[in-house]
Design an enzyme around this catalytic site. Sequence first.
Site, PDB file in Angstrom:
ATOM      1  CD  GLU A  52     -10.893  23.719  12.325  1.00  0.00           C
ATOM      2  OE1 GLU A  52     -10.052  24.247  13.084  1.00  0.00           O
ATOM      3  OE2 GLU A  52     -10.899  22.495  12.065  1.00  0.00           O
ATOM      4  CG  HIS A 107     -10.026  20.516  14.794  1.00  0.00           C
ATOM      5  ND1 HIS A 107      -9.733  20.527  13.446  1.00  0.00           N
ATOM      6  CD2 HIS A 107      -9.714  19.277  15.231  1.00  0.00           C
ATOM      7  CE1 HIS A 107      -9.273  19.337  13.080  1.00  0.00           C
ATOM      8  NE2 HIS A 107      -9.245  18.559  14.157  1.00  0.00           N
ATOM      9  CB  CYS A 155      -5.903  18.525  13.193  1.00  0.00           C
ATOM     10  SG  CYS A 155      -6.288  16.800  13.543  1.00  0.00           S
TER      11      CYS A 155
END
Lengths: 998, 273
Positions: free
Chosen positions: B226, B224, B96
Amino acid sequence: MAFQLEIALKPELFDAEGEAVRKKAGNYFGIHLEKVRTIQVITLDIALTDEQKARVQSEIFTNPVTQLSSFSPLAVPFDHTVWVGFRPGVKDNPGATAVEAIEDVLGISLKPGEAVYTSKRFCLTGIDLTIEQARKIASEILANDIIQQWKVASSKEWSPESGVGIILPKVILNHTPTVATIPIHSDAELIRISRERNLALNSNDVPVIRNYFLNPEVLGQRKSVGLADPTDVELEYISQGRSDHCNHNTFGGLFRYVDEETGEEAVINSLFKTCIQNPTLELAEKKPWVVSVLWDNAGIGAFDEENNYVITGETHNSPSNMEAYGGAITGIVGVYRDPMGTGKGAKLVMGGYGFCVGHRDYSGDLKPRLAPRRLLDGIIEGVRDGGNKSGIPTTFGQVTFHPGYMGKCLVFVTAVGIMPSRVSGEPSENKTTHPGDLIIMCGGRVGKDGIHGVTASSEVYSEHTPAGHVQIGDPYTQKKMHDFLMEARDGGLIEFITDNGGGGLSSSIGETARFSNGCEVHLEKVPLKYDGLDQWEIWISESQERMTLAIKPENLERFMALSAMHAVESTVIGKYTDTGKLHITYNGITCAYIDLDLLTSGFPQWEFEARWQPPQKRGLFEPVIREPGDYGKLLLDLLASPNIASKEWITRQYDHEVQGATVIKPLMGVNRDIPSDASVIRPVLNSHKGLAFAQALIPQYSAIDAYHMVSCTIDEAVRRLLSVGGDFDHIGGVDNFCWPSIQFDPEENPDGMHKAAQLVRASRALKDLCLAYGIPLLSGKDSMYVDGFLTGKYGEAHKVSAMETMQFSTLGVIDDISHCTTLDCKVAGDKVYIIGKTLNELGGSAYYELFDYVGLNVPEVRPEIHKTMYQKMTHALKQDLPASVHGIYRGGLLVHLAMKAMAGDLGMRINLSKVPADKPLRNDVILLSESPGRFLVTISPENEERFTHLFKDSDCACIGTVLKEKHLIIHDINSIKCMDLTLEELKTAWKKPFGDLI
Amino acid sequence: MTDVNVLVLTGYGLNCDHETAFAFEKAGAKSRRVHINALIHHEVFLKDFQILVFGGGFSWGDDHGAGVLQAVRMKTHLGEDILEFVQKGNLVLGICNGFQTLVNIGLLPGFDGDYSKRSVALSNNDCGNFRNDWVALKTNPPSPCVFTQGMDFLELPVRHGEGKFYCDAENLNRLISANQIALQYALPNGTLANRKFPENPNGSICDIAGICDPTGRIFGLMPHPEGFLNITNHPQWTLQKETLKRQGQKPDFSAITLGVRLLQNGVAYIRES
């Protein structure tokens, strides 16, 4: 010599920002534009060489792939161009980061007075676009006079060389800071001066203030430090401390309550003590998980052995009402400082919001400062930037539209944090200041911003409300400070920490100094944004992103090194003492010397007359309506009503997943588009425990009785939590009251006694429900004066008061998130159950709202009956019995059947004859009544028996089946089909009102 | 088994650092959150790490273009160190805001081994707004990208306002021919989104969600990984739980998600090399 850089996207690239403006001009004002292109303008008031200019242009401000830039105006075609820049002194965040980058790239540091200012130029093209239309777009879409200045130029009058010209919004005060002393010969004189200086002193307080300063002993002590009459610094300190915002005089007031229905006459000494403090202390005894309540910036509860959670809720109404974006971003960034300033400091893990505004499409005669849709746009964007740029997920929120909020809008913001339960071996909730501790101001600098914020927000809005308290929050600066403070905390460097919000240093130091019983502050040490602030301004400025800390001298070096590493400014501005005095100096000269206990001693209590007339006596009655014939059309209209319609466009703009912790998101279901009952996060990533959070807001019931408004709101917030897997035995609450003025005045506030009675009843409901459900109030705030004067057709000004409103937030720990569930129907063939009894309670309902009826039969909570059901629901979810759970809220059974069906993208066949009711009810009553205490549950055939056994002594009935056909089919009490809609029809109607907003 | 050390940048408004570090631990690495200034002041050294992560977040508030000011600071103070880190065969991941930073530094696309030239960009979403939603993603099997090896389809959250990938036709062709397009927005059925909103959430040309450099060792993506740490992050996990229950099964709440799997690929690569 200042110079200007204009930056624009290459002409062939799509300009999303410009396109948004073009759309708004069309949708809002019917102004047709072919094209809008945006130009970023950077004005550099720095002495740079041509080589330096070129580097700055290419390395920082121009993306070679997408942008063009020039030190002379860019030749972007337009019919009219609008330039928008900040007014002097307004926070220019990109201007500040630009300075960082320039110093970094060029390895220079700016000289005093040098600065960078950002602004924008919009190039509007449209056939026969008039100058008036361009001005309208400038003033009603692009700029707000309070914080911005703007210019419009047509292509003819435009000079291609000089463009808009160079405008430097630089604050030049040319003022030598001076302390004024204020004569106090008479009460009348002091009251006059208070009015002139905007001190907002309560006239009842004036004699107390004069007595103090005329007291011979006090005079003697003051003489020794060179003071006689009070200084402006001292009176400002008193005014801040005594404001309703800081001191909560209303909730601490004396109420003479008369109930014309029961004949009860009661004198209530402090609603806070009797309805909030006492019940919470009583519950804290019974609930071992309550760690710290009622004194700190936020409440603390136990999450697990190693961690505590922290929660508080705030409102930021007054500033948002004047500058929606600035007010809202300041509000959310501000509430995030509360957990940071709770105990030794908590890490932020989630936020929530509640917006109350006028109808988006309002087109009546009243002229609010900002049109409702523009106000809402600004509020949404403010909370978006404040939350997203803080790296904190915004996991829950709601919006309520009602004309009453046009006088003053409401912006609720809630913050949740998590902190280790022990810091360097000590309980992290404990903190105090000791004589000798250093006073540190950390974070942002001080300017004229936010002067008199707390006093302005303690007033009814009018055109004369000072705009000075409107600010623009800076999440970037605060995020840096947050990360720094968490490390400082873990390093054991912090003795005390609190935030600078309302009242600025005056409040934060004034309050923290009470622990050590004294302080010395050297105002000249406070870092300023610009010179020329008077001492009293430095002392009470509400400039944002600042914390006040107490640090042991021996830790100073480590603290400052860590601060520098994080690029955060921290300054020692004094020290704590035990002299009992607040002692403020400026360059060694004393400008305030006051006994710290003054504010807590001897001031008169506020008093209110509260008179309750029962709804019947006020002329309320049930409307006479025959049963509708077309339930399909009715449901589609309810789904399309603004308070029920999909608000996905807001939720999607809010990062609700950062920190990787979300378990139940704000939008769930197979298509991820239906609002969930509550949100759940996993704040400790390697733990299976979760934090469930929900909010409820049903002010419409106040039109009948605020007692039931509050009890139903709490009941809804509780059911929301239980629906996703919350544990009934661990629910903490946060109450946020927003009330119109309650001080009776025959001319200005003729219904003040009624509003006061509503507040008494609301507070009693808060107490009753919290005790019945075992909900300690971990935190809460009140914001009064939600009234405003709006100009009408003939220049007359109408006082518009909001409905008596309370937002209630619930937070609970979930032991094992694997038991969580969501509202969506999951498997065809599952049985649909309703839990709880339906009564004829259509008063204040969404159904009546369709016809502007109020009605009389307001929904009532039956705590003892509901309680046992709620315990069973917790039990059922812990055993994973239900496939889906959803509470029945606004709009009743009809609307919430639709929500479940849409969420699962599965149909349902429902038979109303099975719905448990207190007596035979009509179909419309069953479908539309908003009786609390009800759930809709779907169950797999194999779990059905265990589930019904669990609920055998409660109202629990199977009312239908989940279908694979995508139809919501309803059979009436005579088992005759009365409605059959496809899920597509439902969703289309529900998404139509706001569907095109993103 | 030798440790794989991951450095996750923090500071200056960056977020996602805690969960990114946590995700790499789940993926079997040792990860450490390090403030940008700790690297600049030589309190921590890149040479002690094999994976450098530019994480998500609003560095410098995204002012003057997302990732621009972070790129300026990193390039000004650590440009040489980062190039040396890359030359040593280590991995760089940009998520990002990190992806936005990599393209502004020039580490991506890294044509002809030039790691300082800006030739692609991430600009404002076409929808005109920040957007948080889950997207379906298709990998590009022939891509050299280390992180997407052995994966074909995955779902991840996107959370950005400036994720529209853009470059000129010539550079796009270079990306395509070198298989540097590692990740693309797709429809739930796995076919490309073909710029359909919201499946392609930002209007990226060619549905580009992530690209790598020609070596495949530098990878940037808007979604993302994560953000998909546990199965409970998935928006339909409660439905999946119920469906499994009906088949007499229980979901494995400690299962490795595709988000973590993507990071595991990077960890495994270092271990094997």
